[in-house]
Design a protein around this motif. Structure first.
Motif, PDB file in Angstrom:
ATOM      1  N   ASP A 139      -6.373  -6.445  -4.656  1.00 55.24           N
ATOM      2  CA  ASP A 139      -7.395  -6.046  -3.685  1.00 55.24           C
ATOM      3  C   ASP A 139      -7.042  -4.698  -3.079  1.00 55.24           C
ATOM      4  O   ASP A 139      -7.916  -3.874  -2.778  1.00 55.24           O
ATOM      5  N   MET A 140      -5.737  -4.459  -2.904  1.00 56.97           N
ATOM      6  CA  MET A 140      -5.273  -3.194  -2.341  1.00 56.97           C
ATOM      7  C   MET A 140      -5.373  -2.052  -3.335  1.00 56.97           C
ATOM      8  O   MET A 140      -5.847  -0.958  -3.017  1.00 56.97           O
ATOM      9  N   VAL A 141      -4.961  -2.275  -4.590  1.00 55.14           N
ATOM     10  CA  VAL A 141      -4.745  -1.157  -5.504  1.00 55.14           C
ATOM     11  C   VAL A 141      -5.966  -0.811  -6.363  1.00 55.14           C
ATOM     12  O   VAL A 141      -6.146   0.350  -6.745  1.00 55.14           O
ATOM     13  N   LEU A 142      -6.820  -1.775  -6.665  1.00 56.00           N
ATOM     14  CA  LEU A 142      -7.942  -1.480  -7.557  1.00 56.00           C
ATOM     15  C   LEU A 142      -8.971  -0.574  -6.897  1.00 56.00           C
ATOM     16  O   LEU A 142      -9.557   0.300  -7.560  1.00 56.00           O
TER      17      LEU A 142
ATOM     18  N   LEU B  68       1.911   0.371 -11.714  1.00 52.84           N
ATOM     19  CA  LEU B  68       2.941  -0.648 -11.510  1.00 52.84           C
ATOM     20  C   LEU B  68       2.401  -1.821 -10.723  1.00 52.84           C
ATOM     21  O   LEU B  68       2.633  -2.992 -11.072  1.00 52.84           O
ATOM     22  N   PHE B  69       1.635  -1.546  -9.673  1.00 53.34           N
ATOM     23  CA  PHE B  69       1.167  -2.618  -8.799  1.00 53.34           C
ATOM     24  C   PHE B  69      -0.041  -3.346  -9.389  1.00 53.34           C
ATOM     25  O   PHE B  69      -0.274  -4.510  -9.070  1.00 53.34           O
ATOM     26  N   SER B  70      -0.798  -2.673 -10.255  1.00 57.41           N
ATOM     27  CA  SER B  70      -1.855  -3.371 -10.987  1.00 57.41           C
ATOM     28  C   SER B  70      -1.251  -4.431 -11.906  1.00 57.41           C
ATOM     29  O   SER B  70      -1.743  -5.560 -11.995  1.00 57.41           O
ATOM     30  N   ILE B  71      -0.168  -4.061 -12.563  1.00 58.88           N
ATOM     31  CA  ILE B  71       0.514  -5.010 -13.457  1.00 58.88           C
ATOM     32  C   ILE B  71       1.180  -6.114 -12.643  1.00 58.88           C
ATOM     33  O   ILE B  71       1.091  -7.305 -12.987  1.00 58.88           O
TER      34      ILE B  71
ATOM     35  N   GLY C 189       0.798  -1.214   0.000  1.00 54.34           N
ATOM     36  CA  GLY C 189       0.000   0.000   0.000  1.00 54.34           C
ATOM     37  C   GLY C 189       0.837   1.274   0.000  1.00 54.34           C
ATOM     38  O   GLY C 189       0.673   2.143  -0.870  1.00 54.34           O
ATOM     39  N   PRO C 190       1.766   1.450   0.973  1.00 53.01           N
ATOM     40  CA  PRO C 190       2.593   2.656   0.970  1.00 53.01           C
ATOM     41  C   PRO C 190       3.441   2.798  -0.292  1.00 53.01           C
ATOM     42  O   PRO C 190       3.682   3.912  -0.765  1.00 53.01           O
ATOM     43  N   LEU C 191       3.892   1.675  -0.864  1.00 52.56           N
ATOM     44  CA  LEU C 191       4.685   1.739  -2.087  1.00 52.56           C
ATOM     45  C   LEU C 191       3.839   2.211  -3.261  1.00 52.56           C
ATOM     46  O   LEU C 191       4.311   2.963  -4.123  1.00 52.56           O
TER      47      LEU C 191
END
Length: 336
Positions: A53-56, A13-16, A3-5
């Protein structure tokens, strides 16, 4: 952890990364030849699913700042839709004699296509420049309203997975239905979850979020009691499936309430909320199992009634509680 990143480096980036980890996990599963490798594969997929779950959710909240709760219900409806489609595809493949390893390998193409889709789109910043910089996690955790939101989503996750993970066994062992009916009941439960979230999106603009969740909590209490104590197996099974419909909006709407009350929380906030909800989803099935060992599966599932009941009281407290503004250090009244 991510999350913080994501707040620092952006959601793309985190979705990919999340989708690619699911693809790697599916590939490992398709090539596994022992139980240990299956566990590793599922763990890798869990990492990917946890990142998504975190980023979307913050991405959707940033795209729809005026309708966060309804938009998040729409997003999370695809969790149920994906479950239904996967079960149907898997069942059809099994009937054709296709093995689970082949199914896993064929599904690798799905996360790869999703990752390619994320490469080609521009995503908004997770925290708008108009709102200000991100609220520090320590400030969020000192806010009583935010702690209460975490308790609410913990109970929402416990309600959802406490029943879902035991429903096929309950239908077969306690209600006397066939194994096929037990499996279909889980499919129906997932479909009801998706339908309920679509319905919450449609009516969410006309109904206050907390009032909507309160109605769903009280309805879930009644349905849980019917599911566990109705003398007619068909009624009990139908009530079990209907819990999916009634409780479907609790998780995403709680996220929407948090996003409205703490608009600078960013992915860090959504990551903590997702972790709290998943913790409830871990502990409640375990508690149902422990209680069932001491008594019966029927009474074990009845313990899940505490989840919507307690959540209703938590929501009543939130409805009348002013929110401490973590940006300015003063208290602001929030409309119910």
């Amino acid at each position: 952890m991510t999350g913080p990143l994501a707040d620092r480096w952006g959601g793309k980036l985190f979705s990919i990364l999340g989708t690619l980890l699911i693809g790697v996990g599916l590939a490992l599963l398709g090539n596994s030849h022992g139980y240990s490798m299956v566990l590793v594969a599922v763990f890798v997929m869990g990492l990917g699913a946890g990142i998504l779950d975190m980023v979307l959710s913050p991405i959707i909240a940033a795209l729809q700042p005026d309708n966060r709760a309804t938009a998040l219900n729409w997003l999370h409806s695809f969790y149920g839709i994906g479950t239904v489609i996967t079960v149907l595809v898997g069942t059809f493949a099994f009937r054709l004699g296709i093995g689970w390893r082949s199914i896993s390998l064929s599904l690798v193409s799905v996360p790869l296509l999703v990752a390619l889709g994320f490469l080609t789109v521009d995503l908004p910043p997770l925290i708008s420049d108009k709102v200000g910089k991100r609220t520090a996690l320590r400030d969020l955790c000192r806010n009583p309203s935010f702690v209460t939101v975490n308790v609410a989503i913990f109970l929402g996750g416990a309600l959802e997975l406490g029943l879902a993970q035991w429903l096929p066994a309950y239908a077969e062992m306690s209600l006397g239905f066939s194994k096929w009916t037990g499996n279909i009941s889980l499919l129906a439960f997932s479909a009801a979850m998706a339908l309920g979230r679509v319905a919450a999106r449609l009516i969410g603009r006309r109904v206050d979020s907390i009032r909507l969740m309160l109605g769903c909590c009280w309805t879930s209490v009644v349905l849980f009691l019917l599911a566990c104590f109705a003398p007619w197996p068909a009624v009990a099974l139908a009530a079990s499936v209907a819990v999916g419909l009634a409780g479907s909006c609790l998780w995403p709407t709680t996220l929407g309430v948090a996003a409205d009350r703490f608009p600078q929380g960013g992915a860090t906030m959504f990551g903590l909320l997702a972790a709290s909800g998943n913790l409830g989803g871990i502990l409640m099935p375990w508690l149902v199992g422990v209680t069932s060992d001491w008594s019966s599966l029927r009474l074990g599932l009845a313990t899940s009634t505490a989840c919507p009941l307690l959540m209703a009281f938590v929501l009543l407290w939130m409805q009348h509680q002013p929110v401490a503004d973590v940006r300015e250090g003063h208290t602001v009244a929030q409309a119910a």
